[in-house]
Every structure is written in structure tokens, then in C-alpha cells.
Design a protein around this motif. Structure first.
Motif, PDB file in Angstrom:
ATOM      1  N   LEU A 265      -4.136   9.560 -19.769  1.00  0.00           N
ATOM      2  CA  LEU A 265      -2.409   9.691 -20.554  1.00  0.00           C
ATOM      3  C   LEU A 265      -2.593   8.416 -20.485  1.00  0.00           C
ATOM      4  CD1 LEU A 265      -0.447  10.878 -20.532  1.00  0.00           C
ATOM      5  CD2 LEU A 265       0.078  10.961 -17.770  1.00  0.00           C
ATOM      6  N   ASP A 266      -3.167   6.778 -19.949  1.00  0.00           N
ATOM      7  CA  ASP A 266      -2.404   5.417 -20.605  1.00  0.00           C
ATOM      8  C   ASP A 266      -2.587   5.211 -22.070  1.00  0.00           C
ATOM      9  OD1 ASP A 266      -1.272   5.294 -17.579  1.00  0.00           O
ATOM     10  OD2 ASP A 266      -3.008   4.065 -16.864  1.00  0.00           O
ATOM     11  N   ALA A 267      -3.749   5.946 -21.968  1.00  0.00           N
ATOM     12  CA  ALA A 267      -4.457   5.632 -23.739  1.00  0.00           C
ATOM     13  C   ALA A 267      -3.034   6.445 -24.204  1.00  0.00           C
ATOM     14  CB  ALA A 267      -5.577   6.177 -23.576  1.00  0.00           C
ATOM     15  N   MET A 268      -2.808   7.285 -24.782  1.00  0.00           N
ATOM     16  CA  MET A 268      -1.967   7.606 -25.575  1.00  0.00           C
ATOM     17  C   MET A 268      -0.796   7.560 -25.556  1.00  0.00           C
ATOM     18  SD  MET A 268      -2.895  11.687 -23.987  1.00  0.00           S
ATOM     19  CE  MET A 268      -4.455  12.375 -23.591  1.00  0.00           C
ATOM     20  N   LEU A 269       0.185   7.025 -24.413  1.00  0.00           N
ATOM     21  CA  LEU A 269       1.269   6.435 -23.774  1.00  0.00           C
ATOM     22  C   LEU A 269       1.073   5.262 -24.635  1.00  0.00           C
ATOM     23  CD1 LEU A 269       2.079   7.851 -20.506  1.00  0.00           C
ATOM     24  CD2 LEU A 269       3.127   8.549 -22.077  1.00  0.00           C
ATOM     25  N   GLY A 270      -0.568   4.716 -24.354  1.00  0.00           N
ATOM     26  CA  GLY A 270      -0.195   3.441 -25.396  1.00  0.00           C
ATOM     27  C   GLY A 270      -0.141   3.150 -26.317  1.00  0.00           C
ATOM     28  N   ALA A 271      -0.581   4.612 -27.273  1.00  0.00           N
ATOM     29  CA  ALA A 271      -0.780   4.760 -28.253  1.00  0.00           C
ATOM     30  C   ALA A 271       0.686   4.993 -29.216  1.00  0.00           C
ATOM     31  CB  ALA A 271      -1.922   5.713 -28.702  1.00  0.00           C
ATOM     32  N   ALA A 272       1.613   5.912 -28.517  1.00  0.00           N
ATOM     33  CA  ALA A 272       3.010   6.053 -29.040  1.00  0.00           C
ATOM     34  C   ALA A 272       3.893   5.257 -28.561  1.00  0.00           C
ATOM     35  CB  ALA A 272       3.344   7.278 -27.383  1.00  0.00           C
TER      36      ALA A 272
ATOM     37  N   GLY B 196      10.770   9.913 -33.697  1.00  0.00           N
ATOM     38  CA  GLY B 196      10.093  10.694 -33.200  1.00  0.00           C
ATOM     39  C   GLY B 196       9.258  10.167 -33.649  1.00  0.00           C
ATOM     40  N   ALA B 197       8.278   8.632 -34.437  1.00  0.00           N
ATOM     41  CA  ALA B 197       7.222   8.847 -34.683  1.00  0.00           C
ATOM     42  C   ALA B 197       5.868   8.815 -33.126  1.00  0.00           C
ATOM     43  CB  ALA B 197       7.627   7.005 -35.390  1.00  0.00           C
ATOM     44  N   ALA B 198       6.881   7.471 -32.056  1.00  0.00           N
ATOM     45  CA  ALA B 198       6.214   7.799 -30.726  1.00  0.00           C
ATOM     46  C   ALA B 198       6.283   9.139 -30.461  1.00  0.00           C
ATOM     47  CB  ALA B 198       7.133   7.436 -29.813  1.00  0.00           C
ATOM     48  N   ILE B 199       6.440  10.239 -30.355  1.00  0.00           N
ATOM     49  CA  ILE B 199       5.818  11.151 -30.180  1.00  0.00           C
ATOM     50  C   ILE B 199       5.000  11.731 -31.075  1.00  0.00           C
ATOM     51  CG2 ILE B 199       6.653  13.583 -30.479  1.00  0.00           C
ATOM     52  CD1 ILE B 199       9.338  13.004 -29.345  1.00  0.00           C
ATOM     53  N   GLN B 200       4.840  11.462 -32.617  1.00  0.00           N
ATOM     54  CA  GLN B 200       4.308  11.612 -33.385  1.00  0.00           C
ATOM     55  C   GLN B 200       2.542  11.591 -32.435  1.00  0.00           C
ATOM     56  OE1 GLN B 200       3.654  14.426 -34.864  1.00  0.00           O
ATOM     57  NE2 GLN B 200       1.805  13.868 -36.106  1.00  0.00           N
ATOM     58  N   ASN B 201       2.702   9.633 -32.301  1.00  0.00           N
ATOM     59  CA  ASN B 201       1.678   8.882 -31.749  1.00  0.00           C
ATOM     60  C   ASN B 201       0.674   9.711 -30.716  1.00  0.00           C
ATOM     61  OD1 ASN B 201       1.761   7.480 -33.950  1.00  0.00           O
ATOM     62  ND2 ASN B 201       1.845   5.612 -33.541  1.00  0.00           N
ATOM     63  N   LEU B 202       1.837  10.556 -29.940  1.00  0.00           N
ATOM     64  CA  LEU B 202       1.754  10.961 -28.402  1.00  0.00           C
ATOM     65  C   LEU B 202      -0.086  11.962 -28.521  1.00  0.00           C
ATOM     66  CD1 LEU B 202       1.515  11.029 -25.401  1.00  0.00           C
ATOM     67  CD2 LEU B 202       3.893  12.080 -25.850  1.00  0.00           C
ATOM     68  N   MET B 203       1.306  12.463 -29.496  1.00  0.00           N
ATOM     69  CA  MET B 203       0.055  13.950 -29.985  1.00  0.00           C
ATOM     70  C   MET B 203      -0.910  13.841 -30.321  1.00  0.00           C
ATOM     71  SD  MET B 203       4.070  16.743 -31.059  1.00  0.00           S
ATOM     72  CE  MET B 203       2.660  17.799 -31.328  1.00  0.00           C
ATOM     73  N   LEU B 204      -0.496  12.537 -31.897  1.00  0.00           N
ATOM     74  CA  LEU B 204      -2.094  12.418 -32.003  1.00  0.00           C
ATOM     75  C   LEU B 204      -3.149  12.396 -31.499  1.00  0.00           C
ATOM     76  CD1 LEU B 204      -0.735  11.396 -35.910  1.00  0.00           C
ATOM     77  CD2 LEU B 204      -2.640  13.165 -35.618  1.00  0.00           C
ATOM     78  N   ALA B 205      -2.705  11.126 -30.202  1.00  0.00           N
ATOM     79  CA  ALA B 205      -3.661  10.743 -29.538  1.00  0.00           C
ATOM     80  C   ALA B 205      -4.016  11.918 -28.438  1.00  0.00           C
ATOM     81  CB  ALA B 205      -2.927   9.431 -28.627  1.00  0.00           C
ATOM     82  N   ALA B 206      -3.259  12.725 -28.028  1.00  0.00           N
ATOM     83  CA  ALA B 206      -3.805  13.729 -27.104  1.00  0.00           C
ATOM     84  C   ALA B 206      -4.912  14.399 -27.965  1.00  0.00           C
ATOM     85  CB  ALA B 206      -2.937  14.617 -26.813  1.00  0.00           C
ATOM     86  N   HIS B 207      -4.528  14.859 -29.443  1.00  0.00           N
ATOM     87  CA  HIS B 207      -5.785  15.442 -30.646  1.00  0.00           C
ATOM     88  C   HIS B 207      -7.013  14.608 -30.554  1.00  0.00           C
ATOM     89  CE1 HIS B 207      -7.399  18.214 -33.293  1.00  0.00           C
ATOM     90  NE2 HIS B 207      -7.021  16.241 -34.377  1.00  0.00           N
ATOM     91  N   ALA B 208      -6.762  13.118 -30.950  1.00  0.00           N
ATOM     92  CA  ALA B 208      -7.795  12.119 -30.916  1.00  0.00           C
ATOM     93  C   ALA B 208      -9.213  12.471 -29.388  1.00  0.00           C
ATOM     94  CB  ALA B 208      -7.678  11.017 -30.950  1.00  0.00           C
ATOM     95  N   GLN B 209      -8.465  12.882 -28.168  1.00  0.00           N
ATOM     96  CA  GLN B 209      -8.797  12.826 -27.151  1.00  0.00           C
ATOM     97  C   GLN B 209      -9.728  14.633 -27.078  1.00  0.00           C
ATOM     98  OE1 GLN B 209      -7.880  10.515 -23.401  1.00  0.00           O
ATOM     99  NE2 GLN B 209      -6.150   9.408 -25.306  1.00  0.00           N
ATOM    100  N   GLY B 210      -9.124  15.376 -27.570  1.00  0.00           N
ATOM    101  CA  GLY B 210      -9.726  16.834 -27.567  1.00  0.00           C
ATOM    102  C   GLY B 210      -8.520  17.232 -26.865  1.00  0.00           C
ATOM    103  N   PHE B 211      -7.542  16.915 -26.556  1.00  0.00           N
ATOM    104  CA  PHE B 211      -6.931  18.024 -25.941  1.00  0.00           C
ATOM    105  C   PHE B 211      -5.577  18.646 -27.382  1.00  0.00           C
ATOM    106  CE2 PHE B 211      -7.760  14.552 -23.172  1.00  0.00           C
ATOM    107  CZ  PHE B 211      -7.684  16.099 -21.102  1.00  0.00           C
ATOM    108  N   VAL B 212      -4.122  19.524 -26.784  1.00  0.00           N
ATOM    109  CA  VAL B 212      -3.807  19.754 -27.914  1.00  0.00           C
ATOM    110  C   VAL B 212      -2.501  19.354 -27.128  1.00  0.00           C
ATOM    111  CG1 VAL B 212      -5.033  21.677 -28.780  1.00  0.00           C
ATOM    112  CG2 VAL B 212      -3.935  22.203 -26.348  1.00  0.00           C
ATOM    113  N   ALA B 213      -1.132  19.317 -27.349  1.00  0.00           N
ATOM    114  CA  ALA B 213      -0.032  18.725 -27.514  1.00  0.00           C
ATOM    115  C   ALA B 213       0.748  20.048 -28.016  1.00  0.00           C
ATOM    116  CB  ALA B 213       0.867  17.542 -27.921  1.00  0.00           C
ATOM    117  N   ASN B 214       2.033  20.241 -27.997  1.00  0.00           N
ATOM    118  CA  ASN B 214       3.240  21.111 -27.691  1.00  0.00           C
ATOM    119  C   ASN B 214       4.465  20.271 -27.350  1.00  0.00           C
ATOM    120  OD1 ASN B 214       4.397  24.577 -27.413  1.00  0.00           O
ATOM    121  ND2 ASN B 214       4.280  22.864 -29.239  1.00  0.00           N
ATOM    122  N   TRP B 215       5.278  20.085 -28.346  1.00  0.00           N
ATOM    123  CA  TRP B 215       6.774  19.011 -28.329  1.00  0.00           C
ATOM    124  C   TRP B 215       8.029  20.681 -28.633  1.00  0.00           C
ATOM    125  CZ3 TRP B 215       8.529  15.589 -33.032  1.00  0.00           C
ATOM    126  CH2 TRP B 215       9.778  14.777 -32.466  1.00  0.00           C
ATOM    127  N   LEU B 216       8.835  21.066 -27.243  1.00  0.00           N
ATOM    128  CA  LEU B 216       9.544  21.723 -27.055  1.00  0.00           C
ATOM    129  C   LEU B 216      10.938  20.708 -27.124  1.00  0.00           C
ATOM    130  CD1 LEU B 216       7.557  24.565 -24.938  1.00  0.00           C
ATOM    131  CD2 LEU B 216       8.489  24.107 -27.215  1.00  0.00           C
TER     132      LEU B 216
END
Length: 189
Positions: free
Chosen positions: A35-42, A120-140
């Protein structure tokens, strides 16, 4: 890995990212380091003026958040029925990880529009970082993102809730959604 393969991997990552439905996500969610890595990428996004016009709130106390959401909902809809109430509280328990993203506009010569794009770009980076680690993400978003009472739980005006990001493992196969034809959205001038 050489630079070419690294770029190819990045393009593959970008081309394969899809949103998973929050209600279809299972545990395990990201651990603290992931999670820290995802937020760091975000936070490594274009940010004209270095304003950081975004903030992340990791919702850890999910049951308490569900109760607070329901109280906020009932402020606007005191006559809500059982199904509506259940839907509101279930929202807080979708997926093993929930992050609220707040758009935090700053007084600046940088236009608000550019600050919104950075969020919006920060959210996209968060979602891409989740994907890079094998997770899925959903923005609602939904009613909660526009509720002054929910905003009061997470931040203060003039902040706005940009959305809720759910992260987990996909329990059901992802469905590909229709994408626009390139010539319908790309012009050459």
C-alpha cells in the motif's frame, strides 16, 4: 532486464489495466508495504506549481466508517428503507482496501482545472500501481462523494471527494468493456 523490455512491460501494464467491480473483490488486499508503494506511486504525478492538490485517506476502521456513512445518508434521506440502508453500509465493506481521495485545491496562480487534472492523475497512478502488484482497483463516486456530511468525516471545504478507490483481488473474471475505436477519439492536425 534491458530498457526495451522494461518499456514493453510498462506498455503491457498500461494496456491491460482494467477496473474490477468493488463488490466482487476478495482478500487479501495489499499489505502495508504494498500500500505504501502504491501511494508513493500515486503522488508522482504531474503537479504544476508543486501544489499537491490531492490527499489520500486510508479507511482502516471500516465498520465505524459504515456507521458514519449510514448516519450521513440518513441525514438526507431519513425515510430510507432497509435495502437502501444495507447498500450504504455495504459500500464501506467492498474490497479489502478502501482509500478516499480528496481533491484539495490550493490558492495559486495555477488554474483550478490543472489542479483537478493532477488529482485525476494521482488516482490513475494509484490504480496502475495496484495493477502492477497483481491487484484490481475500482474508482467509485456515487452519493457519498457528493455528500457534505461524508466530506466532513474526511476533510473540510473547499476540499472535495474525488472518489473512493477499492483495491483487492478479483473474485470473478474481469469483463472487458467496449473501448472507442482509435479513429473516433484521435485526430491528427
Amino acid at each position: 532486464m534491458d530498457a526495451f523490455n522494461d518499456r514493453t512491460s510498462t506498455l503491457t501494464l498500461l494496456a491491460t489495466r482494467r477496473s474490477g467491480k468493488a463488490r466482487d473483490m476478495d482478500a487479501p488486499g495489499p499489505n502495508a508495504a504494498q500500500l505504501d508503494a502504491m501511494l508513493g506511486a500515486a503522488i508522482r504525478v504531474p503537479d504544476h506549481g508543486k501544489l499537491n492538490p490531492w490527499r489520500f485517506v486510508v479507511i482502516e476502521r471500516r465498520a465505524a466508517f459504515a456507521e458514519a456513512l449510514l448516519a450521513a445518508y440518513l441525514t438526507d434521506k431519513p425515510d430510507a428503507g432497509r435495502l437502501e440502508r444495507e447498500a450504504v453500509t455495504q459500500f464501506a465493506s467492498f474490497a479489502p482496501c478502501l482509500i478516499a481521495v480528496l481533491h484539495t485545491p490550493r490558492e495559486s496562480h495555477i488554474p483550478l482545472w490543472e489542479q483537478e487534472l493532477s488529482t485525476g492523475a494521482a488516482i490513475q497512478n494509484l490504480m496502475l500501481a495496484a495493477h502492477a502488484q497483481g491487484f484490481v482497483a475500482n474508482w467509485l463516486t456515487g452519493w457519498a462523494a457528493y455528500s457534505p456530511a461524508v466530506l466532513a468525516l474526511l476533510g473540510t471545504a473547499p476540499e472535495r471527494i474525488a472518489g473512493f478507490i477499492f483495491i483487492g483481488r478479483q473474485a470473478k473474471p474481469l469483463e472487458e468493456r467496449p473501448r472507442p475505436a482509435a479513429d473516433a477519439v484521435i485526430a491528427r492536425w
